[in-house]
Design an enzyme around this catalytic site. Structure first.
Site, short mmCIF file in Angstrom:
data_model
loop_
_atom_site.label_atom_id
_atom_site.label_comp_id
_atom_site.label_asym_id
_atom_site.label_seq_id
_atom_site.Cartn_x
_atom_site.Cartn_y
_atom_site.Cartn_z
N LYS A 220 82.35 58.44 42.03
CA LYS A 220 82.14 57.41 43.05
C LYS A 220 83.28 57.48 44.05
O LYS A 220 84.42 57.80 43.69
CB LYS A 220 82.09 56.01 42.41
N GLU A 270 86.01 38.61 45.59
CA GLU A 270 86.30 39.44 44.41
C GLU A 270 87.64 39.08 43.78
O GLU A 270 88.68 39.11 44.43
CB GLU A 270 86.30 40.92 44.82
#
Length: 462
Positions: A220, A270
């Site tokens: 990723k 977050e």
């Protein structure tokens, strides 16, 4: 805690605390107040050095801070360790008013990390970490509110002068700021005079990143883009934060302003880590869609579920390696933040004596903002992104005297310099990612940022 009911009682407490200090120690005094809004009260706090901080978790904990009592700024591989040492020493050496202290009133060290440990070019970009023990701290949670002042004693600064300054400032705040007053004064929205083009440069980097992912060099990579906006008038960062409070009620709004000329601000959905009474929570937040899209599209998207699971698995593995026993639900849930929806998995654990910033170092950066494997992904980010990330996607937050801490990931953020506004957004690339969809996601995030800041969105700037 039994708060001082008179100035005489406050002075007595200040004098008793100062006797425990060595020469040039720091005296920390706090007083309860009516329920002032820290966002509205921040301009009224002292701090001639230009430092201002806001942590706006309303209706949860909100903190306004101003002025630097003690500070640390450095770069390098030991930044988390040295920031932890600075925080622990600064807070342990404070002389405070006697008696127990409610959690919202505790002294705090404020922290702003950069994404990378050092700028790519020495003397440019953000330092690896900035830590501040503020002079003024106004905290509110629910109906309760406390004002705190911290001063280094010595010379003309005595226990009496600190007590007098705190008492007088509280009186002024009570007279000027009305209880329950809403956020910063709203002004007519400004427009965008010009916006930098980002599409062509990002597409070439995106193609290279997808090639790395598809052939298995990386699992990723979260590739970011930066857009420079020239506004047609100056903006007060507190006005932008007031808009963020209404457009991003589920996020933690923040401000880190070192001087009048530059301010980092945003609304982070977050959580890197929160520590409360020995309990840790971290968020896996990856996989994004616009609010209007059917919820099932995100929950059933193989690409988004795979991207999200990489993040959740990595956070869990990091915490296990640190000696913890993390717990998490089996499936992600949907979390709405403004006009975006994300896949979200909360991860919790009980602490076993670990220092907050040692855990933060182990967790940062998560695959939600960097990639996997971490070291290789960060090296490719240095190569493919033609700008310094600075504070983007890095931890920002605080640590208090009892070891409780809150560190958010500085996404959905921007840097304001007068009429210049710098916005950064990224997209997570995994095997199966489609270039056009990733371009659309970045454009969506940039547009949402502009909308949340009450700015017009112009497609021509993309």
């Amino acid at each position: 805690m039994q708060a001082p009911a008179s100035f005489t009682a406050l002075l007595t407490a200040a004098t008793a605390a100062s006797r425990r200090l060595e020469e040039e120690g720091v005296l920390s005094l706090g007083l309860p107040m009516p329920g002032l809004d820290p966002l509205a009260a921040l301009p009224l706090l002292g701090g001639d050095d230009g430092f201002r901080f806001l942590w706006d978790g309303a209706p949860g904990l909100s903190i306004a801070a101003a002025g630097v009592c003690n500070g640390l700024e450095l770069s390098g591989p030991r930044r988390f360790e040295l920031a932890q040492r600075f925080s622990s020493l600064s807070l342990s050496r404070l002389a405070r008013e006697p008696g127990p202290c409610p959690p919202l009133a505790r002294p705090r060290v404020l922290l702003a990390f950069a994404f990378f440990e050092s700028p790519l070019h020495p003397g440019t970009g953000a330092a690896g970490v900035k830590a501040v023990l503020p002079s003024w701290q106004l905290s509110r949670q629910g109906r309760h509110c406390w004002l705190r002042l911290q001063r280094c004693l010595g010379g003309d600064v005595t226990a009496r002068s600190v007590a007098e300054e705190l008492w007088e400032t509280r009186r002024q705040l009570e007279a000027v700021a009305l209880p329950g007053q809403p956020g910063a004064v709203r002004r007519e929205p400004v427009g965008i005079a010009h916006g930098s083009s980002w599409h062509a440069g990002y597409r070439s980097a995106l193609d290279r990143a997808l090639e790395l992912v598809e052939r298995g060099d990386l699992q990723k990579l979260v590739l970011a883009v930066r857009q420079q906006l020239l506004l047609d008038g100056p903006l007060d960062p507190l006005t932008l934060l007031s808009h963020l409070r209404h457009s991003q009620p589920g996020s933690c709004r923040f401000l880190w302003q070192q001087s009048q000329g530059e301010a980092l601000l945003g609304a982070s959905p977050e959580r890197l880590l929160t520590l409360r009474q020995g309990q840790l929570r971290s968020d896996a937040l990856a996989g994004t869609a616009s609010l209007g899209a059917p919820a099932d599209d995100l929950l059933h998207s193989l690409k988004d579920r795979h991207e999200h699971e990489l993040v959740a698995e990595t956070i869990t593995a990091v915490l296990k390696k640190a000696g913890l026993e993390p717990r998490r639900p089996r499936r992600p849930r949907l979390a709405r933040h403004g006009s975006l929806v994300h896949l979200h998995t909360p991860i919790t654990a009980s602490l076993r004596g670990q220092a907050p910033l040692s855990l933060a170092e182990a967790l940062h950066p998560t695959p939600a903002v960097a990639g996997l494997p971490r070291r290789e992904a960060m090296a490719w980010l240095r190569s493919l992104e033609p700008f310094e990330r600075g504070h983007y996607a890095a931890p920002i937050g605080w640590i208090d005297t009892e070891g409780d801490a809150d560190l958010r990931v500085a996404i959905r953020s921007g840097i304001l310099r007068g009429r210049q506004l710098e916005l950064t957004a990224g997209a997570g690339l995994v095997r199966g990612s489609h270039p056009e969809r990733e371009l659309q996601e970045v454009a969506l995030k940039l547009g949402v940022l502009q909308q949340q800041l009450n700015l017009p969105v112009a497609a021509a700037f993309s």
